[in-house]
Design a protein around this motif. Structure first.
Motif, PDB file in Angstrom:
ATOM      1  N   UNK A  18       0.840  -1.204   0.000  1.00 45.68           N
ATOM      2  CA  UNK A  18       0.000   0.000   0.000  1.00 45.68           C
ATOM      3  C   UNK A  18       0.875   1.254   0.000  1.00 45.68           C
ATOM      4  N   UNK A  19       2.000   1.199   0.723  1.00 50.49           N
ATOM      5  CA  UNK A  19       2.932   2.325   0.740  1.00 50.49           C
ATOM      6  C   UNK A  19       3.510   2.611  -0.633  1.00 50.49           C
ATOM      7  N   UNK A  20       3.785   1.563  -1.403  1.00 48.11           N
ATOM      8  CA  UNK A  20       4.287   1.753  -2.769  1.00 48.11           C
ATOM      9  C   UNK A  20       3.240   2.460  -3.624  1.00 48.11           C
ATOM     10  N   UNK A  21       2.022   1.988  -3.533  1.00 46.84           N
ATOM     11  CA  UNK A  21       0.953   2.591  -4.347  1.00 46.84           C
ATOM     12  C   UNK A  21       0.730   4.048  -3.958  1.00 46.84           C
ATOM     13  N   UNK A  22       0.664   4.327  -2.656  1.00 49.84           N
ATOM     14  CA  UNK A  22       0.433   5.700  -2.202  1.00 49.84           C
ATOM     15  C   UNK A  22       1.614   6.596  -2.581  1.00 49.84           C
ATOM     16  N   UNK A  23       2.830   6.079  -2.479  1.00 57.11           N
ATOM     17  CA  UNK A  23       4.005   6.882  -2.828  1.00 57.11           C
ATOM     18  C   UNK A  23       4.050   7.203  -4.314  1.00 57.11           C
ATOM     19  N   UNK A  24       3.659   6.243  -5.144  1.00 60.19           N
ATOM     20  CA  UNK A  24       3.638   6.503  -6.592  1.00 60.19           C
ATOM     21  C   UNK A  24       2.608   7.582  -6.915  1.00 60.19           C
ATOM     22  N   UNK A  25       1.467   7.532  -6.245  1.00 57.48           N
ATOM     23  CA  UNK A  25       0.448   8.560  -6.474  1.00 57.48           C
ATOM     24  C   UNK A  25       0.956   9.921  -6.001  1.00 57.48           C
ATOM     25  N   UNK A  26       1.774   9.931  -4.942  1.00 54.89           N
ATOM     26  CA  UNK A  26       2.261  11.186  -4.386  1.00 54.89           C
ATOM     27  C   UNK A  26       3.469  11.787  -5.077  1.00 54.89           C
ATOM     28  N   UNK A  28       5.717  13.793  -7.698  1.00 61.84           N
ATOM     29  CA  UNK A  28       5.445  15.007  -8.471  1.00 61.84           C
ATOM     30  C   UNK A  28       5.368  14.737  -9.967  1.00 61.84           C
ATOM     31  N   UNK A  29       6.003  13.657 -10.413  1.00 60.74           N
ATOM     32  CA  UNK A  29       6.043  13.382 -11.846  1.00 60.74           C
ATOM     33  C   UNK A  29       4.804  12.654 -12.354  1.00 60.74           C
ATOM     34  N   UNK A  30       3.917  12.227 -11.471  1.00 56.45           N
ATOM     35  CA  UNK A  30       2.720  11.520 -11.922  1.00 56.45           C
ATOM     36  C   UNK A  30       1.540  12.480 -12.045  1.00 56.45           C
ATOM     37  N   UNK A  31       0.629  12.129 -12.901  1.00 54.69           N
ATOM     38  CA  UNK A  31      -0.563  12.956 -13.117  1.00 54.69           C
ATOM     39  C   UNK A  31      -1.780  12.377 -12.402  1.00 54.69           C
ATOM     40  N   UNK A  32      -1.563  11.345 -11.588  1.00 57.31           N
ATOM     41  CA  UNK A  32      -2.666  10.703 -10.869  1.00 57.31           C
ATOM     42  C   UNK A  32      -2.991  11.532  -9.637  1.00 57.31           C
ATOM     43  N   UNK A  33      -4.261  11.727  -9.380  1.00 57.71           N
ATOM     44  CA  UNK A  33      -4.679  12.467  -8.196  1.00 57.71           C
ATOM     45  C   UNK A  33      -4.649  13.966  -8.420  1.00 57.71           C
ATOM     46  N   UNK A  34      -4.552  14.678  -7.332  1.00 58.55           N
ATOM     47  CA  UNK A  34      -4.570  16.137  -7.370  1.00 58.55           C
ATOM     48  C   UNK A  34      -3.241  16.672  -7.896  1.00 58.55           C
ATOM     49  N   UNK A  35      -3.267  17.748  -8.654  1.00 60.48           N
ATOM     50  CA  UNK A  35      -2.041  18.351  -9.180  1.00 60.48           C
ATOM     51  C   UNK A  35      -1.480  19.424  -8.262  1.00 60.48           C
ATOM     52  N   UNK A  43       0.562  13.309   0.364  1.00 56.85           N
ATOM     53  CA  UNK A  43       0.356  11.928  -0.069  1.00 56.85           C
ATOM     54  C   UNK A  43       1.685  11.163  -0.023  1.00 56.85           C
ATOM     55  N   UNK A  44       2.763  11.797  -0.458  1.00 62.82           N
ATOM     56  CA  UNK A  44       4.073  11.145  -0.429  1.00 62.82           C
ATOM     57  C   UNK A  44       4.530  10.892   1.012  1.00 62.82           C
TER      58      UNK A  44
END
Length: 87
Positions: A18-26, A28-35, A43-44
């Motif tokens: 779950x930490x991996x998934x949440x960290x990937x969402x958090x 800065x280079x991803x567009x998933x979630x809030x910008x 989130x990170x």
């Protein structure tokens, strides 16, 4: 104690996943979630906290198991032929 240690290790693996998934969402280079950068930072940090909890579960599990093995080995009521010693 073996079942409890096993359960703690399973919880640790799940928290790490779950930490991996949440960290990937958090990231800065991803567009998933809030910008919003502050939201991404929170989130990170949450992902990092999940990693720390997973590590703590692993530490408790391994330490507890090692303590039980050491206690049983040095227990004077344990027969000598029940101790596993490599000569």
């Amino acid at each position: 104690h073996i079942q409890t240690c096993r359960a703690l290790m399973v919880v640790s693996v799940l928290l790490g996943f779950i930490g991996i998934i949440v960290s990937v969402v958090g990231m800065k280079c991803t567009k998933v979630g809030d910008n919003n950068p502050s939201t991404k930072t929170r989130i990170a940090v949450t992902g990092g906290a999940l990693f720390l909890l997973a590590g703590l579960c692993t530490l408790v599990s391994v330490s507890w198991y090692a303590t039980q093995v050491s206690y049983q080995f040095f227990n004077p009521n344990t027969p000598l032929n029940a101790r596993y010693v490599l000569d």
